[in-house]
Design a protein around this motif. Sequence first.
Motif, PDB file in Angstrom:
ATOM      1  N   GLN A 199     -23.220  32.854  30.370  1.00 29.10           N
ATOM      2  CA  GLN A 199     -21.768  32.946  30.173  1.00 29.10           C
ATOM      3  C   GLN A 199     -21.162  34.216  30.755  1.00 29.10           C
TER       4      GLN A 199
ATOM      5  N   GLU B 206      -9.504  28.541  35.515  1.00 33.57           N
ATOM      6  CA  GLU B 206     -10.247  28.854  34.296  1.00 33.57           C
ATOM      7  C   GLU B 206     -11.175  27.721  33.877  1.00 33.57           C
TER       8      GLU B 206
ATOM      9  N   PRO C   5     -14.892  27.205  36.677  1.00 35.52           N
ATOM     10  CA  PRO C   5     -16.131  27.983  36.488  1.00 35.52           C
ATOM     11  C   PRO C   5     -17.017  27.458  35.361  1.00 35.52           C
ATOM     12  N   LEU C   6     -16.442  26.766  34.403  1.00 38.18           N
ATOM     13  CA  LEU C   6     -17.244  26.237  33.293  1.00 38.18           C
ATOM     14  C   LEU C   6     -18.191  25.143  33.757  1.00 38.18           C
TER      15      LEU C   6
ATOM     16  N   LEU D 275     -19.237  34.063  34.065  1.00 33.16           N
ATOM     17  CA  LEU D 275     -17.900  33.474  34.132  1.00 33.16           C
ATOM     18  C   LEU D 275     -16.909  34.392  34.837  1.00 33.16           C
TER      19      LEU D 275
ATOM     20  N   VAL E   6     -22.770  29.788  35.422  1.00 28.73           N
ATOM     21  CA  VAL E   6     -22.024  30.103  34.203  1.00 28.73           C
ATOM     22  C   VAL E   6     -22.657  29.403  33.015  1.00 28.73           C
ATOM     23  N   ARG E   7     -23.097  28.159  33.208  1.00 28.55           N
ATOM     24  CA  ARG E   7     -23.735  27.413  32.116  1.00 28.55           C
ATOM     25  C   ARG E   7     -25.022  28.082  31.636  1.00 28.55           C
TER      26      ARG E   7
END
Length: 107
Positions: free
Chosen positions: A34, A21, A24-25, A37, A30-31
């Motif tokens: 969102q 979790e 992926p951030l 994600l 993803v950045r």
Amino acid sequence: IDKDGNLHRQGVMRLATAMDEITPLRDLRVRSNQAYLVIVLLSRVIVKLGALSQITTSVIENLFAADLAYLQAFYRQINEQGASQITMACPECRHEFELDLAELGGS
């Protein structure tokens, strides 16, 4: 359905780790979006999907929307509630019954 038109109905999803979790951030996709994600997250925790040898973000990107929604719901069910069974009720008669999401498969 994969790029060659093969239908895959069976698969294996493992429980997510904290790193699944967190990682992926850090992903640039993803950045910048969102919504991406879930693509990265599912590509990490789905370890088998039919005869596919590798589950990549590309595989997840090309799922039908209904299949993606099913996999997201299954992910939440096993990781947040610890089981794949949910209680359902018939919309007409209100009879309650247990449904195992793991037995539904996918379309």
